[in-house]
Design a protein around this motif. Sequence first.
Motif, PDB file in Angstrom:
ATOM      1  N   VAL A  52       8.452  70.305 -74.398  1.00 38.61           N
ATOM      2  CA  VAL A  52       8.469  70.812 -73.025  1.00 38.61           C
ATOM      3  C   VAL A  52       7.120  71.430 -72.680  1.00 38.61           C
ATOM      4  CG1 VAL A  52       9.629  72.354 -71.406  1.00 38.61           C
ATOM      5  CG2 VAL A  52      10.950  71.233 -73.212  1.00 38.61           C
ATOM      6  N   GLN A  53       6.521  72.111 -73.630  1.00 40.00           N
ATOM      7  CA  GLN A  53       5.202  72.706 -73.392  1.00 40.00           C
ATOM      8  C   GLN A  53       4.158  71.632 -73.111  1.00 40.00           C
ATOM      9  OE1 GLN A  53       3.756  75.215 -76.545  1.00 40.00           O
ATOM     10  NE2 GLN A  53       1.917  75.819 -75.432  1.00 40.00           N
ATOM     11  N   ARG A  54       4.190  70.553 -73.867  1.00 40.55           N
ATOM     12  CA  ARG A  54       3.239  69.450 -73.625  1.00 40.55           C
ATOM     13  C   ARG A  54       3.469  68.847 -72.246  1.00 40.55           C
ATOM     14  NH1 ARG A  54       4.390  68.473 -79.147  1.00 40.55           N
ATOM     15  NH2 ARG A  54       5.968  66.929 -78.611  1.00 40.55           N
ATOM     16  N   TRP A  55       4.729  68.703 -71.863  1.00 40.81           N
ATOM     17  CA  TRP A  55       5.047  68.167 -70.534  1.00 40.81           C
ATOM     18  C   TRP A  55       4.520  69.102 -69.451  1.00 40.81           C
ATOM     19  CZ3 TRP A  55       8.808  70.635 -67.295  1.00 40.81           C
ATOM     20  CH2 TRP A  55       9.008  69.985 -66.069  1.00 40.81           C
ATOM     21  N   LEU A  56       4.709  70.402 -69.639  1.00 38.65           N
ATOM     22  CA  LEU A  56       4.236  71.378 -68.656  1.00 38.65           C
ATOM     23  C   LEU A  56       2.718  71.330 -68.524  1.00 38.65           C
ATOM     24  CD1 LEU A  56       6.497  74.431 -69.558  1.00 38.65           C
ATOM     25  CD2 LEU A  56       6.492  73.191 -67.383  1.00 38.65           C
ATOM     26  N   GLU A  57       2.023  71.251 -69.657  1.00 38.23           N
ATOM     27  CA  GLU A  57       0.559  71.221 -69.629  1.00 38.23           C
ATOM     28  C   GLU A  57       0.042  69.990 -68.906  1.00 38.23           C
ATOM     29  OE1 GLU A  57      -0.312  71.500 -73.741  1.00 38.23           O
ATOM     30  OE2 GLU A  57      -0.132  73.689 -73.828  1.00 38.23           O
ATOM     31  N   SER A  58       0.698  68.859 -69.121  1.00 37.46           N
ATOM     32  CA  SER A  58       0.250  67.625 -68.467  1.00 37.46           C
ATOM     33  C   SER A  58       0.614  67.622 -66.985  1.00 37.46           C
ATOM     34  CB  SER A  58       0.873  66.401 -69.152  1.00 37.46           C
ATOM     35  OG  SER A  58       2.282  66.421 -69.031  1.00 37.46           O
ATOM     36  N   GLN A  60       0.956  70.200 -65.000  1.00 39.51           N
ATOM     37  CA  GLN A  60       0.210  71.198 -64.239  1.00 39.51           C
ATOM     38  C   GLN A  60      -1.199  70.734 -63.883  1.00 39.51           C
ATOM     39  OE1 GLN A  60       0.493  74.671 -66.714  1.00 39.51           O
ATOM     40  NE2 GLN A  60       2.546  75.204 -66.005  1.00 39.51           N
ATOM     41  N   THR A  61      -1.668  69.705 -64.574  1.00 35.48           N
ATOM     42  CA  THR A  61      -2.992  69.170 -64.266  1.00 35.48           C
ATOM     43  C   THR A  61      -2.934  68.097 -63.183  1.00 35.48           C
ATOM     44  OG1 THR A  61      -2.805  67.487 -66.021  1.00 35.48           O
ATOM     45  CG2 THR A  61      -3.778  69.620 -66.619  1.00 35.48           C
ATOM     46  N   GLU A  62      -1.699  67.719 -62.801  1.00 39.06           N
ATOM     47  CA  GLU A  62      -1.521  66.673 -61.794  1.00 39.06           C
ATOM     48  C   GLU A  62      -0.880  67.257 -60.538  1.00 39.06           C
ATOM     49  OE1 GLU A  62       0.970  63.859 -63.632  1.00 39.06           O
ATOM     50  OE2 GLU A  62      -0.413  63.389 -65.278  1.00 39.06           O
ATOM     51  N   GLU A  63      -1.323  66.802 -59.396  1.00 43.23           N
ATOM     52  CA  GLU A  63      -0.703  67.208 -58.132  1.00 43.23           C
ATOM     53  C   GLU A  63       0.434  66.253 -57.822  1.00 43.23           C
ATOM     54  OE1 GLU A  63      -1.967  68.008 -53.471  1.00 43.23           O
ATOM     55  OE2 GLU A  63      -3.483  67.619 -55.009  1.00 43.23           O
TER      56      GLU A  63
END
Length: 269
Positions: A52-58, A60-63
């Motif tokens: 879930v953390q990896r998903w959140l990090e990715s 958050q970098t995309e609009e």
Amino acid sequence: RLKHFDGLVHEAIKMLQARLVHLDPAQFPQQYREVLLWQMRFELTSGDAASVQRWLESSQTEEAPPSVSRSQQEQEALLHARWLLQSGAAHDVLTLLKPWQEEAASDERLRSTLEIGLLLSMAYHQLKQPQEGRSQLSEIIQLAHPEHYLRLFLDEGEIVTTLLSAQLTTTREKSLQTYIRTILQAFDTRQKQPSALASDPVSLLASLSPQERQILRLLADGLERQEIAEHLVISLNTVKTHLQRLYQKLHVTNRFEAVEIARSLDLTD
């Protein structure tokens, strides 16, 4: 039971991963994010916070593309909040969800208001701010009571029983006391006996008659009881009888919880 539940969660994750393979995120951004969100929800439930953390990090970098609904963005924010709670970052939950709470209240989105408020009360509990937590939870209970929400509370886990038990001691209105006890009893029943959906969704679907499946689909489409009766050319009393039996089979008490199960069974259009 825990092993069986874990197995079901892992099977669900595999099914969602298989669906993701066939979705082009550029062509179907809304559907892709919906499936991915459910996968991450299952991952978090199974204890895989790292995924879930990896998903959140990715993410958050995309609009979010314009085609992705505001409702979808809200659900992603709620999952983020649940991950923050698991990570012990309750203060960040307040920062994240307060704007969403204001928007949901302004737009009169009851379900969103309830879900956000419940997560905020959990955050206040984690921050050891009981007065704020009780105030938040009191508002949620008063709003949820007329619709007899149960799954709203059950889905957030055992921490809710602690919050509700404390709330019960300060609640004076008899009807709200009864409602809180009903929710707590539902937690107790769930511990003793897994829900029909969790234990065997295939058997649950098979237990529904063709008429009950059709009514459940129409319910999920937003039709009221009279509209369902007119659509199926049956009496309103017949619809009420079918709904009573349907709720018993699904182990729910209202249409909102029934619609959630319809989505889980992929009965929605």
